[in-house]
Structure formats: C-alpha cells, structure tokens
Design a protein around this motif. Structure first.
Motif, PDB file in Angstrom:
ATOM      1  N   SER A  61       3.980  -1.630  -7.853  1.00 56.03           N
ATOM      2  CA  SER A  61       5.187  -1.253  -7.673  1.00 56.03           C
ATOM      3  C   SER A  61       5.500  -2.559  -8.294  1.00 56.03           C
ATOM      4  N   LEU A 108       0.203  -2.266   1.149  1.00 57.26           N
ATOM      5  CA  LEU A 108       0.319  -0.509   1.435  1.00 57.26           C
ATOM      6  C   LEU A 108       0.315  -0.640   3.071  1.00 57.26           C
ATOM      7  N   GLU A 109       0.920  -1.645   4.143  1.00 57.26           N
ATOM      8  CA  GLU A 109       1.349  -0.863   5.627  1.00 57.26           C
ATOM      9  C   GLU A 109       2.954  -1.258   5.481  1.00 57.26           C
ATOM     10  N   GLY A 110       3.522  -1.214   4.220  1.00 57.09           N
ATOM     11  CA  GLY A 110       4.731  -0.662   3.378  1.00 57.09           C
ATOM     12  C   GLY A 110       5.604  -2.000   3.852  1.00 57.09           C
ATOM     13  N   ARG A 121       6.457  -6.178   2.386  1.00 55.00           N
ATOM     14  CA  ARG A 121       6.834  -6.849   1.094  1.00 55.00           C
ATOM     15  C   ARG A 121       5.000  -7.477   1.176  1.00 55.00           C
ATOM     16  N   HIS A 177       4.563   7.118  10.258  1.00 55.19           N
ATOM     17  CA  HIS A 177       4.184   5.226  10.619  1.00 55.19           C
ATOM     18  C   HIS A 177       4.029   4.333   8.695  1.00 55.19           C
ATOM     19  N   ARG A 178       4.699   3.429   9.234  1.00 54.61           N
ATOM     20  CA  ARG A 178       5.433   2.231   8.062  1.00 54.61           C
ATOM     21  C   ARG A 178       4.549   2.637   6.544  1.00 54.61           C
ATOM     22  N   SER A 179       3.167   3.097   6.850  1.00 52.90           N
ATOM     23  CA  SER A 179       2.589   2.591   5.380  1.00 52.90           C
ATOM     24  C   SER A 179       2.849   3.669   4.628  1.00 52.90           C
ATOM     25  N   LEU A 202       6.126   4.152   3.557  1.00 53.49           N
ATOM     26  CA  LEU A 202       7.290   3.573   3.217  1.00 53.49           C
ATOM     27  C   LEU A 202       7.255   3.264   1.840  1.00 53.49           C
ATOM     28  N   MET A 203       6.085   3.120   1.386  1.00 59.81           N
ATOM     29  CA  MET A 203       6.407   2.274  -0.400  1.00 59.81           C
ATOM     30  C   MET A 203       6.367   4.442  -0.884  1.00 59.81           C
ATOM     31  N   PRO A 204       5.369   5.419  -0.443  1.00 64.23           N
ATOM     32  CA  PRO A 204       4.931   6.411  -1.460  1.00 64.23           C
ATOM     33  C   PRO A 204       6.651   7.045  -1.445  1.00 64.23           C
ATOM     34  N   GLN A 230       9.070   5.082  -3.422  1.00 65.89           N
ATOM     35  CA  GLN A 230       8.668   5.074  -4.772  1.00 65.89           C
ATOM     36  C   GLN A 230       8.521   6.074  -5.373  1.00 65.89           C
ATOM     37  N   ARG A 246      12.226   7.276  -8.537  1.00 67.56           N
ATOM     38  CA  ARG A 246      11.647   8.739  -9.841  1.00 67.56           C
ATOM     39  C   ARG A 246      12.278   9.134  -9.518  1.00 67.56           C
ATOM     40  N   GLY A 277      14.509  -5.257   1.984  1.00 64.92           N
ATOM     41  CA  GLY A 277      13.992  -6.711   2.007  1.00 64.92           C
ATOM     42  C   GLY A 277      11.743  -5.838   0.991  1.00 64.92           C
ATOM     43  N   VAL A 278      12.183  -4.990   1.469  1.00 70.20           N
ATOM     44  CA  VAL A 278      10.684  -4.021   1.080  1.00 70.20           C
ATOM     45  C   VAL A 278      11.373  -3.577  -0.313  1.00 70.20           C
ATOM     46  N   PHE A 323      11.862  -6.694  -3.214  1.00 72.00           N
ATOM     47  CA  PHE A 323      10.418  -7.911  -3.699  1.00 72.00           C
ATOM     48  C   PHE A 323      10.051  -7.265  -4.661  1.00 72.00           C
ATOM     49  N   TYR A 324       9.735  -5.517  -5.392  1.00 73.41           N
ATOM     50  CA  TYR A 324       9.003  -5.003  -5.808  1.00 73.41           C
ATOM     51  C   TYR A 324       9.859  -4.662  -6.654  1.00 73.41           C
ATOM     52  N   PHE A 332       9.253  -2.651  -9.790  1.00 76.41           N
ATOM     53  CA  PHE A 332       9.505  -1.351  -9.743  1.00 76.41           C
ATOM     54  C   PHE A 332      10.585  -0.608  -8.554  1.00 76.41           C
ATOM     55  N   LEU A 333      10.848  -1.254  -7.732  1.00 70.63           N
ATOM     56  CA  LEU A 333      11.612  -0.823  -6.857  1.00 70.63           C
ATOM     57  C   LEU A 333      13.366  -1.423  -7.252  1.00 70.63           C
TER      58      LEU A 333
END
Ligand SMILES: Cc1cc2nc3c(=O)[nH]c(=O)nc-3n(C[C@H](O)[C@H](O)[C@H](O)COP(=O)(O)O)c2cc1C
Ligand code: SF4
Ligand code: FES
Lengths: 398, 171
Positions: free
Chosen positions: A159, A174-176, A178, B23-25, B27-29, B32, B36, B62-63, B66-67, B69-70
């Motif tokens: 991202s 990948l683990e979600g 930072r 599962h936290r993995s 979270l990003m998808p 995203q 979008r 926090g996530v 950080f990015y 594009f978010l």
C-alpha cells in the motif's frame, strides 16, 4: 501484456524457454539434488543484499515445521529499478514455476507474491496466469502428476511503502501490521511469516534459479565472475540514448554499460538507486559485481549538465519520506542530511559542519536498524566526495 | 454516516474478515478494499475492522496511518499521483506538476471541489525508463507531456461523467 520492447541483450534470464517442461523435469529430481545444484551455481539474491540463494533454500529446507512459506518480493521500490515490472508482466509463468520449485525444494505448500500497490495494474494478468496453471495442474494438488506435492500461490498487495521491500517489514505488512522492520536474528528462514520458516526471494532470483535447474550450475557459472556468477538484469534510466532493461553478465564495467546504452558523455552514474552510490568518471573502469560495486540493478545516468546537489536532495527527500521512523539514527540522520543540503544550496555550510555531517553518515551506516537507514547516507557521501568542488563553488543560490 | 451505510460497511468487512478466519493477516486486504470503495477509511470502518479482527481500533489506526495509499480523510474519486523521484525529475516532472495544478485548479495535496480529483506526489513508480510517469488510481501513464495532461484529465471526466473541474468553473 507486453513489456518486451524494453528488454535487450538476451542471455540467460531473457531467453525463450519451455517453462512447463523444465518444471516437470525438475519435479522428478530429489530435493537434495535441487538444493545442491542451486548452491553449486553460487547464485546470489538479485534483490540487492546478495545472500546465497542455495544457502537460504537449504536453511529453510532443514527447518522443521508443519508449515513453510515461499514469498516473492515484488515490492520493487528502489528508485530507478523496473526490471521486476518486465519479469512480472512478460515472464510470469517462469516466476510462478520458479516459486513452485522453491516450494518443492524446501517443503513449503504456500507461496505469496507481495506485489507493490503501484503495480496493481498488472494484478489481473498475474491472476490469469495463476488460474491457467491451476487448470493445467501446474499448481494446486499433485502438481504435474507428482503425488503428494501441493503448492498454492496467492497475490497480496502493498500500500505504498518503500520500506516494505525489506523482508521483515514485508512480513510484518503481510501479518497486518505497520511495515516496520524486525530485529534480526531470528531470520525469516527460521522464523518468518506467521512465525514459520520462510524463504523471501526477489522476482529475478526465482526465475534465475529456474534457468539454473534447466541448464545446470556449470553452464550458469560460465557467465559472470568467480564470486558473482551469472547474468543480471539492469534497469537503466537517466541521461542516455537507450534506457530500458538490459541483461549483462556480472563483472561488466560501468564504462562498457555506458557504451551499450549510448551515454559516453556521462559525468556520473548512480548505481543501486537511492540507497546505492554515485560513481564518477574516474571509477568507470569498476565492475558491477558483488565484490566490486554491488547492486540490485538500478543504473541512473547523469549527463554533464546535471546539478549533483539537486540529485542528492532528491535522494534525501526520498528517504525522509520513506523512513519508517522507528529508530533514531535513521529518522534524525535523514532530516539532518536534508538540512545540510539546504545549507549547501544557500552556500552557508562551513567545512567543519560538512565534516560533522559526514561523521553522522558513518553513524547512520553502523547504528541504523535496517538497510534503509544503513544505506540512506551512501548517496550523500559519494556525491559529496565526487562533486565537492562543483557543490562548494556553486555561484548562486538556486 | 447513515445507519444503512454503516450496516453495509459492517457486512463487507466481516465477510472479508471471515475469509481470513478473522486472523490479522487479513487486515490489509480489508483496509485496501474499504479504501478503494469508500475512498477513505472512516472511524466507523476502523472500529468495524478492529472488531472483526479482535484488536483495538488504535491498532487499526496505526496501520492506516503508516501506509501512504491508505487515508483517514476522504480522497477524490480519482487520485492522480505524480512520480517525483530522480529519473522522472530529470525528464521534466516539474513541468507536468505545474500543468496538473493549472488544469485542475488545485495544488498538490488538495482535492477538487467536485470531489473528482486528488493531486499527490508519489515516489518511483517503476517506469523510470519512460518518465515522467503518473498513476490515476490503478492506471499508469508514461512519457506524459504538458499537452497530454489535459487529455488524461478529460478522459476521466468523460468516462465517469465528472461534472466539471475547478478550472472550467472559472470559464
Ligand atoms: C529498504 C529496503 C527495501 C528493499 N526493497 C526490496 C525490493 O523491493 N525487492 C527485493 O527483492 N528486495 C528488497 N530488499 C531486500 C530484501 O530485504 C531481501 O534481502 C530480498 O528480498 C531477498 O531476496 P534475494 O535474496 O532474492 O535478493 C530491500 C531491502 C531494504 C533494506
Ligand atoms: S533504519 Fe530507518 S527504516 Fe529502518 S527501522 Fe530504522 S527508522 Fe525504520
Ligand atoms: S523515477 Fe519516476 S518512475 Fe522511477
């Protein structure tokens, strides 16, 4: 999709091959033989750090675990690098097959491609190729009729964070989390994604390994030098007649590259992107190889008219933007170097302060937590070393 | 946010999270997807995501922060991201930047009043051999010229029926 127009000088990586035939042949071999062949080839990772691929795969193969992962680092964010873009679009099946073989060799069933968010425009194409391989039983269960061999590949998107190209930051992402780099050790080969043994390799590394397993380590070693075997892709941009992706044997001199690309009047070349270093005219006989000037393949050419202080500023702005801010030497150091560049632009920097800044650079190289902070000062240091006179004799503030 | 919208958002987030076994993995998808579709990640979206992955909302924040594009603030329907890294700088990114500002009537970091375009800088897009390069949402444009800037903008206005850009309002 076709990006081939930009790729030149076919050698190993860009040669036409029957990807599926190679995969089927290799899957008939023993795991140990595959690991040995890759190790014997002395292939070093193509993402920049240059760790032995055979060793990485062997360590992951030895690790005992119910789950292992193969991750393809397709985060390609180093300024001036775009060779993975060409591989991801035009050599997609070779990449997927290379990952599959890595999975077979180390005993992993899951592969993940971490694709930078900027490359989302190619995701449909990659998904199409993956789907096609499932349909042809080249992914999924009992691949190529090999009973019990399972390998799946998924694609995940980044991202917009350069630091996520660093392998432990990539795993955090990948683990979600930072995308902040982890302390190493432990290394991903023992404790990576989800705490499981994980191989992280660059796109080009997987494809190169496929070629090695096709034609053998001995053939591969005929290219390149003793310590830097094989060929490598170079992404070439800047002041030259023919920018694009080139394949050259490692050990080629900077001068030879400049001749190929039509840049005989270059005054300097940035090798390795923002985190690489600036090579001036008097070093053009140096070679591009792990033992000399090591690089992930980014070559940016500067013509005679370029303002090198402006170049240094652009690189430092990049790091100021992309540092994750987790550790002080990097966070503070990058800001201080940027301020130093401003003072130089205004012709207000004393020699004493300049030397202090160069001392700070050394501190950053030694004490930063990850490769970003460790290499951020390289461009500043090498540009100041090579172009001190040009920079100090600027006649007006620009 | 309307109650029905929030329900919709909630359903989407929880359905996606279920695919990842919460599962936290995953979270990003999820983030995203929200970015979008909704063009930003609202406080409600952060709360729902936190719930769906059994973490505290501040972790989600926090996530998101950080990015690049978010974002926590609404963006335009089309985000134009111009590469400002060295190779594009050398092929004339400054001229393209000026033309973008002129043609959209906003400066970098801003969104047009009609909510159509957001203008931002970004770092190397991997198109250094054919700069200046820019992204409009997912689409990449290379060897952009000052003349082609208006065409690029127009193509989105036409395709998606954007009312008018800021510049045109002054005409
Ligand atoms: C800040 C930073 C960014 C990086 N970006 C990338 C990248 O985009 N692609 C890549 O393959 N390796 C990148 N690396 C190197 C990876 O950490 C890792 O060494 C590499 O993916 C291993 O693969 P290889 O052995 O095949 O080269 C980066 C490292 C650092 C410190
Ligand atoms: S060196 Fe820089 S990027 Fe790396 S962990 Fe420290 S602050 Fe983050
Ligand atoms: S420098 Fe602009 S795309 Fe690489």
């Amino acid at each position: 999709m076709n990006d081939k127009k930009t790729a030149r000088n076919e050698g190993i990586i860009l040669r036409e091959i029957d990807v599926d035939a190679i995969l089927i042949k290799v899957l008939k071999e023993d795991r140990e033989d595959i690991l040995r062949e890759v190790t014997d080839s002395k292939l070093k990772g193509r993402g920049g750090a240059g760790f032995s691929t055979g060793r990485k795969w062997s360590l992951a193969a030895e690790a005992r675990s119910d789950q292992k992962y193969i991750i393809c680092n397709a985060d390609e964010g180093e300024p001036g690098t775009f060779k993975d873009r060409v591989l991801l679009t035009d050599y997609t099946d070779a990449l997927l097959a290379g990952m599959t073989i890595a999975g077979y060799a180390v005993g992993a069933e899951s592969g993940i491609i971490y694709l930078r968010g900027e490359y989302v425009y190619m995701i449909d194409h990659i998904h199409d190729r993956i789907k096609n391989r499932y349909e042809n039983k080249l992914l999924g269960d009992n691949i190529a009729g090999k009973k019990g061999f399972v390998f799946n590949i998924t694609v995940r998107l980044g991202s917009g964070a350069y630091v996520c190209g660093e392998e432990t930051a990539l795993i955090e992402s990948l683990e979600g989390q930072r995308g902040e780099p982890r302390n190493r050790p432990p290394f991903p080969v023992t404790c990576g994604f989800m705490g499981k043994p994980t191989v992280v390799n660059n796109v080009e590394t997987f494809i190169t390994a496929l070629h090695i397993l096709d034609k053998g380590a001995e053939w591969f070693k005929k290219f390149g030098t003793d310590k830097s075997t094989g060929t490598k892709l170079f992404s070439i941009s800047g002041d030259c007649a023919k920018p694009g992706v080139y394949e050259f044997p490692l050990g080629i001199t900077v001068k030879e590259v400049l001749t190929h690309i039509g840049a005989r009047d270059a005054k300097a070349v940035q090798v390795g992107g923002a985190s690489g270093r600036c090579v001036a005219h008097d070093e053009f006989e140096s070679t591009l190889a792990f033992e000399d000037i090591s690089t992930g393949g980014s070559i940016i050419v500067f013509g005679p008219h370029r303002d090198m202080l402006a170049v240094a500023r652009n690189f430092m702005e990049f790091f100021a933007e992309e540092s994750c801010g987790q550790c002080t030497p990097c966070r503070y150091g990058v800001e201080a170097l940027l301020e130093g560049i401003e003072m130089l632009e205004q012709r207000k920097c004393s020699m004493k302060y300049l030397n202090e800044l160069l001392g700070l650079c050394e501190t950053m190289q030694v004490t930063s937590k990850c490769g970003l902070g460790q290499s951020a000062p390289n461009a500043f240091m090498s540009i100041l070393k090579n172009f001190k006179h040009e920079i100090l004799s600027r006649d007006s503030a620009r | 946010m309307l109650a029905s919208e929030r329900d919709q958002l909630k359903t989407e987030i929880w359905e996606m999270a279920r695919k990842y076994d919460h599962h936290r993995s995953g979270l990003m998808p999820v983030l995203q997807h929200v970015q979008r579709k909704y063009r930003y990640i609202s406080p409600e979206a952060m709360q729902e995501s936190a719930g769906a992955f059994h973490i505290h909302p501040v972790e989600v924040y926090g996530v998101v922060s950080f990015y690049s594009f978010l974002s926590t603030k609404p963006k335009g329907k089309f985000i134009i991201r111009l590469c400002r890294t060295i190779s594009c700088e050398m092929t004339g990114k400054a001229v393209i930047a000026r033309q973008l500002e002129n043609d959209l009537g906003i400066t970098f970091g801003e969104t047009t009043k009609d909510g159509m375009f957001t203008l931002e800088y970004t770092n190397c897009l991997g198109m250094c051999d054919s700069g200046p390069a820019l992204l409009v949402n997912d689409e990449i444009y290379t060897e952009v010229t000052p003349e082609s800037v208006a065409d690029i903008i127009e193509s989105y206005v036409r395709k998606f029926g954007a009312s008018v850009t800021e510049e045109k309002k002054h005409e």
